[in-house]
Design an enzyme around this catalytic site. Structure first.
Site, PDB file in Angstrom:
ATOM      1  N   LYS A  79     -11.775  -1.886   8.900  1.00  0.00           N
ATOM      2  CA  LYS A  79     -11.002  -2.794   9.756  1.00  0.00           C
ATOM      3  C   LYS A  79     -11.271  -2.541  11.235  1.00  0.00           C
ATOM      4  O   LYS A  79     -11.615  -3.462  11.970  1.00  0.00           O
ATOM      5  CB  LYS A  79      -9.518  -2.680   9.420  1.00  0.00           C
ATOM      6  CG  LYS A  79      -9.214  -2.988   7.951  1.00  0.00           C
ATOM      7  CD  LYS A  79      -7.774  -2.767   7.597  1.00  0.00           C
ATOM      8  CE  LYS A  79      -7.537  -2.790   6.096  1.00  0.00           C
ATOM      9  NZ  LYS A  79      -7.864  -4.072   5.461  1.00  0.00           N
ATOM     10  N   TRP A 106       0.824  -1.211   0.000  1.00  0.00           N
ATOM     11  CA  TRP A 106       0.000   0.000   0.000  1.00  0.00           C
ATOM     12  C   TRP A 106       0.858   1.261   0.000  1.00  0.00           C
ATOM     13  O   TRP A 106       0.505   2.253  -0.653  1.00  0.00           O
ATOM     14  CB  TRP A 106      -0.969  -0.027   1.187  1.00  0.00           C
ATOM     15  CG  TRP A 106      -1.835  -1.243   1.120  1.00  0.00           C
ATOM     16  CD1 TRP A 106      -1.853  -2.312   1.976  1.00  0.00           C
ATOM     17  CD2 TRP A 106      -2.795  -1.560   0.093  1.00  0.00           C
ATOM     18  NE1 TRP A 106      -2.756  -3.249   1.563  1.00  0.00           N
ATOM     19  CE2 TRP A 106      -3.353  -2.824   0.413  1.00  0.00           C
ATOM     20  CE3 TRP A 106      -3.235  -0.896  -1.044  1.00  0.00           C
ATOM     21  CZ2 TRP A 106      -4.325  -3.437  -0.376  1.00  0.00           C
ATOM     22  CZ3 TRP A 106      -4.204  -1.498  -1.836  1.00  0.00           C
ATOM     23  CH2 TRP A 106      -4.739  -2.756  -1.496  1.00  0.00           C
ATOM     24  N   ASP A 136      -1.198   6.856   6.486  1.00  0.00           N
ATOM     25  CA  ASP A 136      -2.264   5.922   6.149  1.00  0.00           C
ATOM     26  C   ASP A 136      -2.418   4.998   7.354  1.00  0.00           C
ATOM     27  O   ASP A 136      -1.542   4.186   7.631  1.00  0.00           O
ATOM     28  CB  ASP A 136      -1.880   5.139   4.894  1.00  0.00           C
ATOM     29  CG  ASP A 136      -2.893   4.063   4.523  1.00  0.00           C
ATOM     30  OD1 ASP A 136      -3.886   3.878   5.264  1.00  0.00           O
ATOM     31  OD2 ASP A 136      -2.675   3.387   3.498  1.00  0.00           O
TER      32      ASP A 136
END
Length: 369
Positions: free
Chosen positions: A205, A114, A181
Site C-alpha cells: 500500500k 483484519w 498492524d
C-alpha cells in the site's frame, strides 16, 4: 527510440488515477527503474528476477531497504527490521506464537475485519481479552474508552482499517508492549515509532509491491515463551539470518527499496504527511459539501488513507462508477462490507488525482441536480 518509450510509458501511467486499496499506486520513477531492472539489473546482464539472493548485489538491496526503514521511522538500536513472506495474515499468528505463552493473556482491539482475524489467530496460543470493539456499529468509529489489563503480555491495534475507513489518530498510551498492524498507513504520517514493541504490515500500500511483509521488532521482547517455535515463524531465526533464512521475495523487496528511496527523496515521512493531509482534506471537504455524497465514518476517526463514502440515492452508484471510469478514475468501488465507494489515497497517489476525483464528483452532482 528508448527515450521515446520512456516518455510514453510515464505519460500513460499519469493518465490513470489509481485509487485501488491494494495492491496500490506506485511512484512513476519506481516503476520505471523497476522496468529497467527486469531486463538488466545494474549492468549485471541479468534480470533482478534472475540474480542470486545471497549475492552481493541483492544483499546490498535488502540491507538498504532495512536501513531506510530504520532511518525513516527513526527506530532505536533495539529494533530489527525484517522482510518476510506471508503477508500481514501470517503475522496474525506469528506475533502470539512468539510473544504469548500458553495460559497468558493478550489484549486486542477489534476495529475491523483484519483485527478480527488477528484475534482469531491469537486465541490459538493463549487467552485474548478484546478490550474494545466497534463491531456493533459496523466498525464506523475507533473505540477509545477502554482499560488494558496490567497482566496483558501486549496490546494489539490495527492503526488503519482499510475496509471501513477508520484510523487511530491518537495511539493508545499503555504500560504493556504495544503491537501494531500498520499495513495500510505505515510511513504515511509522523509518530513516535519507538513507542511500539512490534510493528508489521504488508508493503503493498505505501511501501512497495505485493509479496513482501515488513516487521520491525524489538529484540528485547523475544525469547520469553517456552513453546517450540517452527524456524520459519521464529523472529530470532530471521534476525540471525538477515531476513534470508530461506529465499526472500526478491523483486518485492527491490520495489520496497526503490519506494523507500523515493519517500526519502520526497523529504521523508513529515513531508509526505503534509501532502496526505492536503489530499484527505480536499476529498473529505467535497464529500461533506456535496449533497449527493455522505461519509460513512465518525468524522474524528476518518482515515487519511482510505476514504469511504456512499450516496443517499444508491440507485445512482453504478452510474457514477461508469462515469468515473470514463474519466480514468479506477479502484473506487467500496468493499462489500460497507458498500458505496472507497478512495484509497496512499503516499504515491498524486494530489492531481484527488483533484480530478473531486471535479468528477462536482460535475456528476451538477448533472443530477
Amino acid at each position: 527510440m528508448e527515450q521515446n518509450n520512456e516518455a510514453f510509458n510515464l505519460d500513460r501511467k499519469m493518465k490513470v488515477h489509481n485509487f485501488n486499496a491494494g495492491p496500490s499506486v506506485l511512484p512513476n520513477e519506481v516503476l520505471y527503474k523497476a522496468s529497467k531492472a527486469l531486463i538488466d539489473f545494474e549492468g549485471s546482464g541479468m534480470s533482478i528476477l534472475e540474480i542470486g539472493h545471497r549475492t552481493p548485489p541483492f544483499v546490498a538491496v535488502i540491507e538498504e531497504a532495512r536501513s531506510l526503514v530504520k532511518e525513516l521511522m527513526q527506530l532505536d538500536d533495539d529494533f530489527e527490521v525484517l522482510f518476510l513472506h506471508g503477508g500481514a495474515s501470517t503475522q496474525f499468528l506469528t506475533v502470539p506464537m512468539n510473544l504469548l505463552e500458553s495460559g497468558e493473556t493478550a489484549a486486542y482491539t477489534d476495529t475491523g475485519v483484519w483485527s478480527s482475524k488477528a484475534i482469531k489467530e491469537a486465541k490459538l496460543f493463549g487467552y485474548v481479552d478484546v478490550v474494545s470493539s466497534s463491531r456493533e456499529r459496523n466498525y464506523n468509529y475507533i473505540p477509545k474508552d477502554f482499560t488494558v489489563p496490567a497482566q496483558a503480555k501486549y496490546l494489539h491495534i490495527t492503526t488503519n482499517n482499510t475496509i471501513y475507513g477508520t484510523q487511530w489518530h491518537h495511539i493508545p498510551e499503555t504500560d504493556v508492549p504495544l503491537v501494531a498492524d500498520m499495513s495500510s498507513d505505515i510511513l504515511s504520517r509522523t509518530m513516535d515509532f519507538n513507542k511500539f514493541a512490534l510493528i508489521y504490515g504488508g508493503v503493498q500500500k505505501n511501501m512497495g509491491a505485493a509479496g513482501a511483509t515488513v516487521v520491525c521488532v524489538r529484540k528485547s521482547i523475544l525469547g520469553k515463551v517456552s513453546r517450540n517455535i517452527p524456524s520459519m515463524l521464529d523472529y530470532r531465526v530471521h534476525i540471525e539470518n538477515g531476513s534470508m533464512f530461506n529465499t526472500p521475495p526478491v523483486f518485492p523487496i527491490y520495489i520496497s527499496m526503490l519506494t523507500l528511496r523515493w519517500l526519502k527523496g520526497q523529504g521523508g515521512v513529515a513531508a509526505i504527511e503534509k501532502l496526505n493531509d492536503r489530499k484527505a482534506a480536499l476529498l473529505y471537504g467535497e464529500i461533506d459539501e456535496n449533497p449527493l455524497f455522505r461519509g460513512t465514518v465518525v468524522k474524528e476517526d476518518r482515515s487519511k488513507m482510505n476514504v469511504c463514502f456512499v450516496m443517499d440515492k444508491p440507485e445512482l452508484e453504478e452510474e457514477f462508477l461508469k462515469f468515473t471510469k470514463k474519466e480514468d478514475i479506477v479502484g473506487i468501488k467500496g468493499h462489500r462490507s460497507v458498500g458505496g465507494f472507497r478512495a484509497s489515497i496512499y503516499n504515491a497517489l498524486p494530489l492531481e488525482s484527488v483533484e480530478v476525483m473531486v471535479e468528477a464528483m462536482k460535475y456528476f452532482s451538477m448533472k443530477k441536480a
